[in-house]
Design a protein around this motif. Structure first.
Motif, PDB file in Angstrom:
ATOM      1  N   VAL A 100      12.276  68.971  83.728  1.00 42.21           N
ATOM      2  CA  VAL A 100      13.637  68.530  84.031  1.00 42.21           C
ATOM      3  C   VAL A 100      14.187  68.112  82.520  1.00 42.21           C
ATOM      4  N   LEU A 101      15.074  68.753  82.099  1.00 41.70           N
ATOM      5  CA  LEU A 101      15.596  68.915  81.029  1.00 41.70           C
ATOM      6  C   LEU A 101      17.025  68.236  80.568  1.00 41.70           C
ATOM      7  N   THR A 102      17.257  67.989  79.453  1.00 36.31           N
ATOM      8  CA  THR A 102      18.423  67.491  78.843  1.00 36.31           C
ATOM      9  C   THR A 102      19.522  68.655  78.385  1.00 36.31           C
ATOM     10  N   GLU A 103      20.811  68.559  78.234  1.00 37.83           N
ATOM     11  CA  GLU A 103      21.364  69.688  77.718  1.00 37.83           C
ATOM     12  C   GLU A 103      20.770  70.184  76.537  1.00 37.83           C
ATOM     13  N   ARG A 104      20.326  69.267  75.557  1.00 40.78           N
ATOM     14  CA  ARG A 104      19.781  69.880  74.417  1.00 40.78           C
ATOM     15  C   ARG A 104      18.718  70.590  74.623  1.00 40.78           C
ATOM     16  N   GLU A 105      17.850  70.257  75.187  1.00 39.21           N
ATOM     17  CA  GLU A 105      16.508  70.871  75.801  1.00 39.21           C
ATOM     18  C   GLU A 105      16.792  72.127  76.306  1.00 39.21           C
ATOM     19  N   TRP A 106      17.712  72.511  77.046  1.00 37.83           N
ATOM     20  CA  TRP A 106      18.100  73.688  77.670  1.00 37.83           C
ATOM     21  C   TRP A 106      18.376  74.434  76.469  1.00 37.83           C
ATOM     22  N   CYS A 107      19.298  74.125  75.696  1.00 38.46           N
ATOM     23  CA  CYS A 107      19.892  74.986  74.497  1.00 38.46           C
ATOM     24  C   CYS A 107      18.626  75.333  73.792  1.00 38.46           C
ATOM     25  N   GLU A 108      17.734  74.524  73.337  1.00 40.81           N
ATOM     26  CA  GLU A 108      16.730  74.964  72.768  1.00 40.81           C
ATOM     27  C   GLU A 108      15.853  76.040  73.047  1.00 40.81           C
ATOM     28  N   ILE A 154      16.288  64.218 104.019  1.00 40.44           N
ATOM     29  CA  ILE A 154      16.308  62.850 103.674  1.00 40.44           C
ATOM     30  C   ILE A 154      16.068  62.567 102.386  1.00 40.44           C
ATOM     31  N   HIS A 155      14.810  63.129 101.776  1.00 39.83           N
ATOM     32  CA  HIS A 155      14.313  62.797 100.562  1.00 39.83           C
ATOM     33  C   HIS A 155      15.423  63.155  99.547  1.00 39.83           C
ATOM     34  N   HIS A 156      15.932  64.242  99.774  1.00 41.77           N
ATOM     35  CA  HIS A 156      17.086  64.654  98.883  1.00 41.77           C
ATOM     36  C   HIS A 156      17.993  63.919  98.922  1.00 41.77           C
ATOM     37  N   LEU A 157      18.578  63.440  99.840  1.00 42.87           N
ATOM     38  CA  LEU A 157      19.822  62.377  99.924  1.00 42.87           C
ATOM     39  C   LEU A 157      19.514  61.235  99.088  1.00 42.87           C
ATOM     40  N   GLU A 158      18.157  60.757  99.271  1.00 42.19           N
ATOM     41  CA  GLU A 158      17.610  59.393  98.610  1.00 42.19           C
ATOM     42  C   GLU A 158      17.731  59.820  96.997  1.00 42.19           C
ATOM     43  N   MET A 159      17.267  60.794  96.587  1.00 45.48           N
ATOM     44  CA  MET A 159      17.229  61.318  95.034  1.00 45.48           C
ATOM     45  C   MET A 159      18.557  61.366  94.759  1.00 45.48           C
ATOM     46  N   MET A 160      19.237  61.877  95.431  1.00 49.23           N
ATOM     47  CA  MET A 160      20.564  61.979  95.051  1.00 49.23           C
ATOM     48  C   MET A 160      21.555  60.588  94.504  1.00 49.23           C
ATOM     49  N   ASP A 161      21.080  59.497  95.450  1.00 51.80           N
ATOM     50  CA  ASP A 161      21.580  58.267  95.286  1.00 51.80           C
ATOM     51  C   ASP A 161      21.028  57.709  93.994  1.00 51.80           C
ATOM     52  N   LYS A 162      19.521  57.779  94.157  1.00 54.45           N
ATOM     53  CA  LYS A 162      18.585  56.968  93.090  1.00 54.45           C
ATOM     54  C   LYS A 162      19.037  57.384  91.717  1.00 54.45           C
ATOM     55  N   TYR A 163      19.416  58.718  91.316  1.00 56.25           N
ATOM     56  CA  TYR A 163      19.596  59.298  90.024  1.00 56.25           C
ATOM     57  C   TYR A 163      20.885  59.933  89.923  1.00 56.25           C
ATOM     58  N   ARG A 164      21.984  58.986  90.548  1.00 55.27           N
ATOM     59  CA  ARG A 164      23.080  59.524  90.689  1.00 55.27           C
ATOM     60  C   ARG A 164      23.934  59.647  89.187  1.00 55.27           C
ATOM     61  N   ASP A 165      23.453  58.490  88.333  1.00 55.65           N
ATOM     62  CA  ASP A 165      23.975  58.527  87.152  1.00 55.65           C
ATOM     63  C   ASP A 165      23.311  59.248  85.912  1.00 55.65           C
ATOM     64  N   ILE A 166      21.957  59.826  86.441  1.00 50.86           N
ATOM     65  CA  ILE A 166      20.872  60.629  85.178  1.00 50.86           C
ATOM     66  C   ILE A 166      20.897  61.941  85.615  1.00 50.86           C
ATOM     67  N   LEU A 167      20.834  62.332  86.944  1.00 46.31           N
ATOM     68  CA  LEU A 167      20.693  63.580  87.107  1.00 46.31           C
ATOM     69  C   LEU A 167      21.999  64.404  87.559  1.00 46.31           C
ATOM     70  N   SER A 168      22.327  65.427  86.861  1.00 49.79           N
ATOM     71  CA  SER A 168      23.447  66.129  86.661  1.00 49.79           C
ATOM     72  C   SER A 168      23.335  67.497  86.662  1.00 49.79           C
ATOM     73  N   TYR A 169      24.119  68.142  85.976  1.00 45.71           N
ATOM     74  CA  TYR A 169      24.001  69.806  85.833  1.00 45.71           C
ATOM     75  C   TYR A 169      24.913  70.042  84.834  1.00 45.71           C
ATOM     76  N   ARG A 170      24.587  71.412  84.139  1.00 44.71           N
ATOM     77  CA  ARG A 170      25.647  72.133  83.220  1.00 44.71           C
ATOM     78  C   ARG A 170      25.683  73.547  83.829  1.00 44.71           C
ATOM     79  N   ILE A 171      26.809  74.025  83.163  1.00 45.40           N
ATOM     80  CA  ILE A 171      26.952  75.473  83.377  1.00 45.40           C
ATOM     81  C   ILE A 171      26.824  76.291  82.080  1.00 45.40           C
ATOM     82  N   TYR A 172      25.840  76.873  81.741  1.00 46.55           N
ATOM     83  CA  TYR A 172      25.502  77.400  80.494  1.00 46.55           C
ATOM     84  C   TYR A 172      26.003  78.731  80.405  1.00 46.55           C
ATOM     85  N   GLN A 173      26.897  79.069  79.365  1.00 49.34           N
ATOM     86  CA  GLN A 173      27.107  80.364  79.001  1.00 49.34           C
ATOM     87  C   GLN A 173      26.297  80.809  77.965  1.00 49.34           C
TER      88      GLN A 173
END
Length: 240
Positions: free
Chosen positions: A164-172, A218-237
Motif C-alpha cells: 500500500v503505497l504513497t505517490e512518492r513510493e510509487w514513483c520510486e 460489505i467489507h469493501h464498503l466498510e473499508m471505503m468509509d473507514k479510509y475515505r480520507d486516506i485511501l485514494s488513487y493516482r493516474i501514473y503516466q
C-alpha cells in the motif's frame, strides 16, 4: 481444503467491468488527455472482464492485446471480444512474466492492477516489453499519507494487494525499474470542477454468488468509509 474467496474472485463473480476508481468516465478522460493512435501496439494488463479492452479498440482501432491472470475474468473478456468479432487478442497471462518479446508494445494500459502483483517484477516486465520511448498509463491505489503497519495489513487483508503505497513510493518504484519520467495525476486533473464521478460498481449477480462473496462486498464498503480520507488513487503516466 476449499480456497478462500479473494477480492478478485468477488469482482469476477459479480461480473464487474469497470471496478477501477473513476470507472468508465475516467477511462474516457484518460484517452482524451493521452490519446492512442490507430495501429499503435497496446497491451491492456489486467483486462478483467474486457470492458475497457473493447472500448480501447472501438475508440482507437489500436493493435490491442488484452491479458488477465484470473480464469473467470479471461472467460468473460474472450466472450466480450467474440461479440465484437474478435478484432483483438485476449489471453491468460501473468504481469510478472509476460509472454512477449522485448519491445513488443508502444503503450501499456493498466487499471488498478499493478498493486495486486509483485510490483518490482511487474514493472521490470513492463519496461522489457515496451519499445523505446514507450509509455504506461496506470491507475493505482495510492494513499494520501504514510499509514501505520496495522492499517496497511487491514487494507492488504481485504484487497490482496502486495503493498500500500504513497505517490512518492510509487514513483520510486518506477524509477528503480529504469523508467525515465513518472507523473502522478489526480482525478481533478482530468475533470472540470463541476463534474462528479459515479463510484458505484455495476454489479451483475451471477449464479455462483455466495455468502462469502456478499461478505467481501460489505467489507469493501466498510473499508471505503473507514479510509475515505486516506485511501485514494493516482493516474501514473510513465515513459520508458
Amino acid at each position: 481444503m476449499e480456497e478462500k474467496t479473494t477480492y478478485l474472485d468477488f469482482l469476477a463473480k459479480m461480473g464487474i467491468g469497470n471496478a477501477h476508481p473513476g470507472g468508465r468516465a475516467l477511462t474516457e478522460a484518460i484517452l482524451t488527455k493521452f490519446p492512442i493512435s490507430k495501429g499503435e501496439k497496446v497491451l491492456d494488463v489486467g483486462c478483467g472482464t474486457g470492458e475497457t479492452s473493447a472500448y480501447l479498440f472501438e475508440k482507437t482501432k489500436c493493435d490491442l492485446t488484452a491479458i488477465d491472470l484470473h480464469p473467470k475474468m479471461i472467460e468473460q473478456a474472450k466472450a466480450r471480444a467474440r461479440q465484437h468479432g474478435d478484432p483483438y487478442q485476449v489471453m491468460q497471462a501473468n504481469a510478472e512474466a509476460l509472454p512477449f518479446s522485448d519491445g513488443s508494445f508502444h503503450r501499456i494500459f493498466s487499471e488498478s492492477v499493478t498493486a495486486f502483483t509483485h510490483i518490482p517484477k511487474a514493472l521490470k516486465e513492463y519496461y522489457r516489453v515496451l519499445s523505446p520511448q514507450g509509455s504506461i498509463t496506470a491507475i493505482e491505489m495510492t494513499t494520501e499519507q504514510k499509514i501505520s503497519p496495522l492499517e496497511i495489513e487491514d487494507i492488504k487483508s481485504l484487497y490482496g494487494v502486495s503493498q500500500v503505497l504513497t505517490e512518492r513510493e510509487w514513483c520510486e518504484y518506477f524509477y528503480k525499474a529504469n523508467f525515465s519520467e513518472v507523473i502522478g495525476y489526480k482525478e481533478e486533473d482530468f475533470f472540470n470542477s463541476d463534474q462528479t464521478l459515479n463510484y458505484e460498481m455495476p454489479l451483475k449477480f451471477t449464479s455462483d454468488l455466495d455468502q462469502e462473496t456478499i461478505e467481501i462486498w460489505i467489507h469493501h464498503l466498510e473499508m471505503m468509509d473507514k479510509y475515505r480520507d486516506i485511501l485514494s488513487y493516482r493516474i501514473y503516466q510513465v515513459t520508458k
